[in-house]
Scaffold this motif. Structure first.
Motif, short mmCIF file in Angstrom:
data_model
loop_
_atom_site.label_atom_id
_atom_site.label_comp_id
_atom_site.label_asym_id
_atom_site.label_seq_id
_atom_site.Cartn_x
_atom_site.Cartn_y
_atom_site.Cartn_z
N ARG A 1 0.84 -1.20 0.00
CA ARG A 1 0.00 0.00 0.00
C ARG A 1 0.87 1.25 0.00
NH1 ARG A 1 -2.27 -0.64 4.67
NH2 ARG A 1 -3.56 -2.33 3.89
N GLY B 1 2.47 1.75 -3.40
CA GLY B 1 1.50 2.28 -4.35
C GLY B 1 1.26 3.76 -4.15
N GLN B 2 1.17 4.20 -2.90
CA GLN B 2 0.99 5.63 -2.63
C GLN B 2 2.21 6.43 -3.07
OE1 GLN B 2 0.12 5.79 1.55
NE2 GLN B 2 -2.04 5.27 1.27
N ARG C 1 2.11 6.78 -6.81
CA ARG C 1 1.04 7.71 -7.19
C ARG C 1 1.50 9.15 -6.97
NH1 ARG C 1 -2.83 6.44 -3.57
NH2 ARG C 1 -3.06 4.45 -4.62
#
Length: 63
Positions: free
Chosen positions: A30, A33-34, A37
């Motif tokens: 997670r 992924g952040q 992004r």
């Protein structure tokens, strides 16, 4: 360019599971992924702020 097949990908995932454990592995994924992004968002903001070619220096004045 590096080519990763199915066997190599499974080995990497298995080692990550052993290293971090199932609970921490989901948190690591997670966070990764952040980070990706935010990185992409930063690249897009940089493109919109400065028009192409604006990073060039002005020509030198004639001597």
């Amino acid at each position: 360019m590096i080519r990763i097949g199915a066997e190599e990908l499974l080995l990497i995932l298995f080692l990550a599971l052993l290293l971090f454990g199932p609970g921490r592995l989901s948190a690591v994924a997670r966070e990764l992924g952040q980070s990706v992004r935010e990185f992409r968002r930063g690249l897009q903001e940089d493109r919109t702020e400065a028009p192409p070619g604006s990073d060039r220096h002005p020509p030198d004045p004639p001597a």
